[in-house]
Design a protein around this motif. Structure first.
Motif, PDB file in Angstrom:
ATOM      1  N   ASP A  51      44.241  35.738  30.151  1.00  0.00           N
ATOM      2  CA  ASP A  51      42.996  36.515  30.178  1.00  0.00           C
ATOM      3  C   ASP A  51      43.083  37.840  29.426  1.00  0.00           C
ATOM      4  O   ASP A  51      42.373  38.782  29.762  1.00  0.00           O
ATOM      5  CB  ASP A  51      42.588  36.776  31.633  1.00  0.00           C
ATOM      6  CG  ASP A  51      41.084  36.954  31.779  1.00  0.00           C
ATOM      7  OD1 ASP A  51      40.332  36.326  31.015  1.00  0.00           O
ATOM      8  OD2 ASP A  51      40.667  37.725  32.659  1.00  0.00           O
ATOM      9  N   THR A  58      38.292  32.130  31.559  1.00  0.00           N
ATOM     10  CA  THR A  58      37.412  31.160  32.212  1.00  0.00           C
ATOM     11  C   THR A  58      36.504  30.490  31.199  1.00  0.00           C
ATOM     12  O   THR A  58      36.335  29.263  31.209  1.00  0.00           O
ATOM     13  CB  THR A  58      36.591  31.839  33.325  1.00  0.00           C
ATOM     14  OG1 THR A  58      37.475  32.268  34.369  1.00  0.00           O
ATOM     15  CG2 THR A  58      35.561  30.883  33.910  1.00  0.00           C
ATOM     16  N   LEU A 103      45.483  26.910  36.383  1.00  0.00           N
ATOM     17  CA  LEU A 103      44.812  28.061  36.982  1.00  0.00           C
ATOM     18  C   LEU A 103      45.745  28.799  37.930  1.00  0.00           C
ATOM     19  O   LEU A 103      46.752  28.255  38.376  1.00  0.00           O
ATOM     20  CB  LEU A 103      43.582  27.587  37.762  1.00  0.00           C
ATOM     21  CG  LEU A 103      42.674  26.559  37.074  1.00  0.00           C
ATOM     22  CD1 LEU A 103      41.654  26.010  38.060  1.00  0.00           C
ATOM     23  CD2 LEU A 103      41.981  27.185  35.865  1.00  0.00           C
ATOM     24  N   THR A 159      44.008  32.227  33.923  1.00  0.00           N
ATOM     25  CA  THR A 159      42.655  31.808  34.269  1.00  0.00           C
ATOM     26  C   THR A 159      42.525  31.745  35.780  1.00  0.00           C
ATOM     27  O   THR A 159      43.357  31.146  36.461  1.00  0.00           O
ATOM     28  CB  THR A 159      42.347  30.425  33.681  1.00  0.00           C
ATOM     29  OG1 THR A 159      42.685  30.414  32.296  1.00  0.00           O
ATOM     30  CG2 THR A 159      40.878  30.089  33.842  1.00  0.00           C
ATOM     31  N   GLU A 162      37.378  31.080  39.945  1.00  0.00           N
ATOM     32  CA  GLU A 162      36.276  31.131  38.990  1.00  0.00           C
ATOM     33  C   GLU A 162      36.001  29.757  38.387  1.00  0.00           C
ATOM     34  O   GLU A 162      34.849  29.308  38.313  1.00  0.00           O
ATOM     35  CB  GLU A 162      36.585  32.148  37.890  1.00  0.00           C
ATOM     36  CG  GLU A 162      36.631  33.586  38.382  1.00  0.00           C
ATOM     37  CD  GLU A 162      36.992  34.568  37.275  1.00  0.00           C
ATOM     38  OE1 GLU A 162      36.898  34.198  36.084  1.00  0.00           O
ATOM     39  OE2 GLU A 162      37.366  35.708  37.611  1.00  0.00           O
ATOM     40  N   VAL A 163      37.054  29.083  37.958  1.00  0.00           N
ATOM     41  CA  VAL A 163      36.857  27.780  37.314  1.00  0.00           C
ATOM     42  C   VAL A 163      36.402  26.736  38.327  1.00  0.00           C
ATOM     43  O   VAL A 163      35.475  25.961  38.067  1.00  0.00           O
ATOM     44  CB  VAL A 163      38.143  27.333  36.598  1.00  0.00           C
ATOM     45  CG1 VAL A 163      38.021  25.889  36.110  1.00  0.00           C
ATOM     46  CG2 VAL A 163      38.435  28.260  35.423  1.00  0.00           C
TER      47      VAL A 163
END
Length: 402
Positions: A215, A221, A237, A249, A253-254
């Motif tokens: 990130d 994401t 993740l 990631t 969120e994902v």
């Protein structure tokens, strides 16, 4: 296809959720998970239906080896994965840590970009391709679940990347991971990388294509969703976005993005999202890294509303200002109205009545005027302060503190 109600429903493909909190997440500066912490977090992830739990890097230390072995022993449903460089002795060590797992996976990685080959590995392309083939073949001697990662894939020459992918698949890799190791890619670049990889290596259609994002530019994401749209069917993740530098990631969120947008993307996960809040809190506590209040999904302010306009809308219908129901992630409180200088009369009245106060309209107006004067000088007005503001004859009904 038809669902149970007779309506049409699009068939969705399963996206494998690979959690690397215990491995790459632990690479966040200052984080060190104990064996007990790893087992606790792995248990929460397993209970949620996470598909793959990357428990650690067994060859890095004897303590890490023991921790990975403890996770392998304890996990009941998920695949337990260990990371290894493309070195036979490290692959051996990784297997010894994983061998009692119900579903073991060896994850082998090797650099693929020109900058890494020239300045870190100091090896030529042909030698690296052979290293990848040999490492995957060695790992396959232990298990048929082998993942190969071409480190720094987003900065790699497409021709060399294709050669590495083809060699790894030929040697028996069942998952191919193309990571954005330094978090430099844009979503369109991730899309292009996967499309070109599928075009150059048709064999990739026969295995699971995976994406791992960092990130550094705040696009992990978005990049992961782009990878899914381009054909990736595994995503790597970490809970709370924990990880190296600016982090990995974010798991929450994902997973929630796919819950909201999965139908449009034609995909779904097997994760029970009601465990998100609990595992997020456990990771924050065990890592010692607190969540910023504005963190998506799991931040302290994610479901708290301070604007009067938003408060009025949420009180009428929660969905007017919330994309997801807090109950979907196991949030213990849910939607909250925060009273401050931006709050309107609707939010104020709702909170006053929730506290058991029963004002007349005239008394409510007077209390609201006093509230506004106080709120101008602070960020949030507490419930105790509301009782004080509202205390006048005929206003408080059944106040246990009176």
């Amino acid at each position: 296809m038809q669902n149970g109600n007779g309506s049409s429903e699009t068939r969705r493909e399963r996206v494998v959720v690979f959690d690397t909190t215990l491995r790459d997440g632990e690479q966040a500066a200052g984080v060190c998970f104990s064996k007990r912490a790893k087992v606790e977090i792995a248990g929460l992830l397993d209970a949620m239906g996470v598909d793959v739990i990357e428990a650690g890097f067994p060859a890095s230390s004897s303590g890490e080896h023991e921790a990975v072995r403890a996770v392998a022993d304890s996990v009941q449903r998920a695949t337990v994965c260990g990371l290894s460089r493309a070195i036979p002795a490290e692959i051996d060590t990784t297997w010894f840590a994983l061998r009692r797992a119900r579903r073991p996976r060896i994850h082998v990685f090797l650099s693929s970009s020109e900058i890494h080959l020239a300045h870190q590995l100091r090896r030529g392309a042909d030698e690296v391709v052979e290293m990848a083939r040999a490492a995957v073949a060695h790992a396959r001697g232990y298990t048929d679940d082998v993942e190969f990662s071409a480190m720094d894939a987003t900065r790699s020459e497409p021709e060399l990347l294709a050669r590495l992918v083809r060699a790894a698949i030929g040697a028996g890799a069942s998952t191919i991971n193309l990571p954005d190791t330094v978090g430099c890619a844009r979503p369109d670049q991730v899309t292009a990388m996967f499309r070109e990889a599928f075009e150059r290596v048709p064999e990739l259609e026969g295995v699971v294509a995976s994406f791992h994002g960092q990130d550094d530019l705040g696009m992990a994401t978005a990049n992961t969703l782009s990878a899914i749209a381009a054909g990736a069917r595994q995503v790597e993740l970490a809970v709370n976005g924990l990880g190296e530098r600016a982090g990995n990631t974010a798991f929450e969120e994902v997973v929630m993005a796919l819950r909201v947008h999965g139908e449009a993307l034609g995909v779904e996960t097997g994760v029970d999202t009601r465990g998100i809040w609990a595992v997020s809190q456990a990771v924050a506590r065990r890592s010692g890294i607190a969540l910023p209040p504005n963190k998506a999904i799991v931040g302290g302010n994610a479901f708290r509303h301070a604007s009067g306009i938003h408060q009025d809308g949420v009180l009428k219908l929660r969905e007017t200002y919330e994309t997801i129901d807090p109950a979907e992630i196991g949030h213990p409180v849910g939607t909250q109205i925060v009273l401050g200088k931006l709050s309107g009369r609707a939010g104020f009245a709702s909170r006053v009545r929730a506290l058991g106060l029963c004002p007349t309209e005239a008394a409510l107006e007077r209390a609201f005027a006093r509230f506004q004067a106080l709120a101008d000088s602070r960020g949030e007005v507490s419930d105790d302060e509301l009782f004080t503001l509202c205390r006048e004859p005929g206003l408080v009904a059944g106040d246990a503190r009176a």
